[in-house]
Design a protein around this motif. Structure first.
Motif, PDB file in Angstrom:
ATOM      1  N   ASP A  45       0.589  -1.232  -0.189  1.00  9.67           N
ATOM      2  CA  ASP A  45       0.081  -0.106   0.022  1.00  9.67           C
ATOM      3  C   ASP A  45       0.838   1.159   0.074  1.00  9.67           C
ATOM      4  N   LYS A  46       0.586   2.068  -0.788  1.00 10.56           N
ATOM      5  CA  LYS A  46       1.406   3.354  -1.010  1.00 10.56           C
ATOM      6  C   LYS A  46       1.640   4.169   0.313  1.00 10.56           C
ATOM      7  N   ASN A  47       0.551   4.176   1.341  1.00  8.95           N
ATOM      8  CA  ASN A  47       0.731   4.888   2.523  1.00  8.95           C
ATOM      9  C   ASN A  47       1.628   4.079   3.455  1.00  8.95           C
ATOM     10  N   LEU A  48       1.818   2.838   3.274  1.00 10.40           N
ATOM     11  CA  LEU A  48       2.401   1.940   4.047  1.00 10.40           C
ATOM     12  C   LEU A  48       3.741   1.621   3.441  1.00 10.40           C
ATOM     13  N   SER A  49       4.138   2.021   2.252  1.00 10.90           N
ATOM     14  CA  SER A  49       5.448   1.660   1.691  1.00 10.90           C
ATOM     15  C   SER A  49       6.135   2.614   0.975  1.00 10.90           C
ATOM     16  N   ASP A  50       5.531   3.122  -0.226  1.00 11.49           N
ATOM     17  CA  ASP A  50       6.128   4.343  -1.163  1.00 11.49           C
ATOM     18  C   ASP A  50       6.381   5.626  -0.413  1.00 11.49           C
ATOM     19  N   THR A  51       5.584   5.861   0.445  1.00 11.24           N
ATOM     20  CA  THR A  51       5.173   7.232   1.019  1.00 11.24           C
ATOM     21  C   THR A  51       6.688   7.485   1.892  1.00 11.24           C
ATOM     22  N   PHE A  52       7.321   6.097   2.674  1.00 18.10           N
ATOM     23  CA  PHE A  52       8.247   6.239   3.290  1.00 18.10           C
ATOM     24  C   PHE A  52       9.778   6.439   2.573  1.00 18.10           C
ATOM     25  N   PHE A  53       9.657   5.988   1.371  1.00 22.68           N
ATOM     26  CA  PHE A  53      10.783   6.232   0.472  1.00 22.68           C
ATOM     27  C   PHE A  53      10.859   7.639   0.273  1.00 22.68           C
ATOM     28  N   GLU A  54       9.688   8.183  -0.081  1.00 18.28           N
ATOM     29  CA  GLU A  54       9.837   9.712  -0.630  1.00 18.28           C
ATOM     30  C   GLU A  54      10.122  10.583   0.784  1.00 18.28           C
ATOM     31  N   GLU A  55       9.432  10.266   1.747  1.00 20.89           N
ATOM     32  CA  GLU A  55       9.609  10.994   2.920  1.00 20.89           C
ATOM     33  C   GLU A  55      11.138  11.288   3.569  1.00 20.89           C
ATOM     34  N   LEU A  56      11.739   9.723   3.549  1.00 19.29           N
ATOM     35  CA  LEU A  56      12.855   9.780   4.444  1.00 19.29           C
ATOM     36  C   LEU A  56      14.157   9.723   3.339  1.00 19.29           C
ATOM     37  N   ASN A  57      13.686  10.287   2.164  1.00 18.09           N
ATOM     38  CA  ASN A  57      14.910  10.325   1.102  1.00 18.09           C
ATOM     39  C   ASN A  57      15.706   9.021   0.822  1.00 18.09           C
ATOM     40  N   ILE A  58      14.813   7.999   0.946  1.00 11.25           N
ATOM     41  CA  ILE A  58      15.460   6.716   0.663  1.00 11.25           C
ATOM     42  C   ILE A  58      15.634   6.353  -0.563  1.00 11.25           C
ATOM     43  N   PRO A  59      16.678   6.084  -1.351  1.00  9.17           N
ATOM     44  CA  PRO A  59      16.724   5.821  -2.765  1.00  9.17           C
ATOM     45  C   PRO A  59      15.729   4.727  -3.181  1.00  9.17           C
ATOM     46  N   GLN A  60      15.273   4.776  -4.513  1.00  9.86           N
ATOM     47  CA  GLN A  60      14.506   3.850  -4.913  1.00  9.86           C
ATOM     48  C   GLN A  60      15.292   2.626  -4.866  1.00  9.86           C
ATOM     49  N   PRO A  61      14.535   1.387  -4.340  1.00 11.38           N
ATOM     50  CA  PRO A  61      15.035   0.086  -4.492  1.00 11.38           C
ATOM     51  C   PRO A  61      15.606  -0.233  -5.774  1.00 11.38           C
ATOM     52  N   HIS A  62      16.543  -1.082  -5.659  1.00 14.75           N
ATOM     53  CA  HIS A  62      17.319  -1.615  -6.770  1.00 14.75           C
ATOM     54  C   HIS A  62      16.363  -2.755  -7.353  1.00 14.75           C
ATOM     55  N   ALA A  63      15.706  -3.413  -6.543  1.00 18.64           N
ATOM     56  CA  ALA A  63      14.820  -4.218  -6.975  1.00 18.64           C
ATOM     57  C   ALA A  63      13.665  -4.647  -6.164  1.00 18.64           C
TER      58      ALA A  63
END
Length: 361
Positions: A45-63
């Motif tokens: 779920d975007k609110n349980l996953s993708d949002t955290f990558f964006e907000e915490l400046n985590i690079p997009q996963p390699h896989a």
């Protein structure tokens, strides 16, 4: 050193963010250390996953293994099959897993069977409750781990009881707190702050997700109605998990104080926690964040794998019965918050310590 970092669920994302930053800083400083980030897709779920990558400046996963949901066995098996292929295609020197979700255990097993060393961040925590899937994940993961990174001396003692080599146990602190302290100046009001007329200390945060609290509809309804009555005079903000929302359906609960919201991103949720009057939860991780933020926390569980949040911090374990919660909350209203402190090494530098230790291996 080439490290594969595994993340699968919301707590994992919060924990890996500072580790990745520490690895990147070490690499920039000239150290031979690189990472590959693998998202298992356990939370999709975007609110349980993708949002955290964006907000915490985590690079997009390699896989992204995109395993999604299923029973314990189906999800674990899917992760193992997909992660084996990942490691075959992208060999590494070390697999680093965090926390205690299915992804943690599954990927640790795959790595060891492929003769790759495993580092476990947040190793050694134990609730003693074998009915918790997370407890099984912790025990299995730690039984095959090569490098243990712990949040407390108690966790290290637990590992020694299980026969771990003391030379492989490293008390480094809490990476969750690294993320919290590193983002306090970035937290922000959620969109509904004004609409709900929220102010500092005029609301309680409620989170519930454990099966024992939410899986039986009528028990959940009674619990929510009881909390609604108990918190008279305070708004109760309840970011509801999609699965819990589905259990409640569309029924009218006639709640006066509880306000439902969608799951919140990290920066919004920490803003809510920091300004709350109190927190009622069945989460372990939240009790760590409330401890550092000095917010009274009432945990609706009979056990905790984070005893330092009780002995040192702001957390009170109240069990799963509404009357016990009400008694503890009433005592808090009468006597105010109890004295508390911040556990040793919860200082925002755990990730730096982890990377320094790995570079010596």
């Amino acid at each position: 050193m080439n490290i594969t970092i595994v993340a699968g669920a919301r707590p994992n994302f919060i924990k890996i963010a500072p580790i990745i930053k520490a690895i990147e800083a070490a690499h920039t400083a000239g150290n031979q250390i690189n990472y590959r980030l693998v998202h298992t897709g356990q939370h999709y779920d975007k609110n349980l996953s993708d949002t955290f990558f964006e907000e915490l400046n985590i690079p997009q996963p390699h896989a992204n293994l995109e395993v999604k949901s299923g029973s314990q066995a189906i999800q674990t098996a899917a992760i193992m099959v997909a992660f084996e292929k990942e490691l075959e295609q992208h060999p590494c020197d070390l697999v680093l897993v965090v926390g205690d979700v299915n992804s943690t255990m599954a990927c640790a097993i795959v790595a060891k069977k492929m003769h790759i060393k495993v580092a476990h961040v947040e190793a050694g925590i134990r609730s003693g409750d074998m009915e918790m899937p997370e407890e099984i994940n912790r025990i299995v993961t730690d039984s095959i781990t090569d490098y243990f990174f712990t949040t407390s001396t108690t966790a290290g003692e637990n590992l020694l009881k299980y026969g771990a080599d003391k030379n492989h146990i490293h008390f480094v602190g809490n990476v969750m707190i690294d993320t919290l302290l590193g983002n306090l100046d970035r937290i922000k009001k959620p969109d509904f702050w004004e609409a709900f007329r929220l102010e500092k200390d005029n609301y309680v945060i409620l989170t519930l997700h454990r099966p024992s609290n939410v899986d039986e509809e009528q028990s959940l309804v009674k619990l929510l109605q009881g909390i609604d009555n108990m918190c008279e005079g305070k708004k109760v903000i309840f970011p509801i998990h999609p699965r819990t929302k589905a259990i409640l359906g569309e029924q009218n609960l006639n709640l006066k104080n509880i306000l439902f919201t969608e799951p919140q991103g990290y920066l919004n949720f920490m803003y809510l926690i920091k300004n709350a009057f109190a927190v009622i939860t069945d989460s372990g991780g939240i009790s760590e964040e409330t401890t550092v933020l000095k917010i009274p926390c009432f945990t609706m569980r009979t056990t905790t794998e984070r005893p330092e949040t009780q002995t040192i911090g702001t957390n009170t374990l109240v069990g799963v019965k509404l009357e016990n919660l009400a008694s503890a909350y009433t005592s808090f209203l009468k006597n105010g918050p109890r004295d508390s402190g911040i556990p040793e090494l919860w200082d925002g530098r755990a990730s730096v310590r982890i990377v320094e230790i790995l570079l010596r291996k």
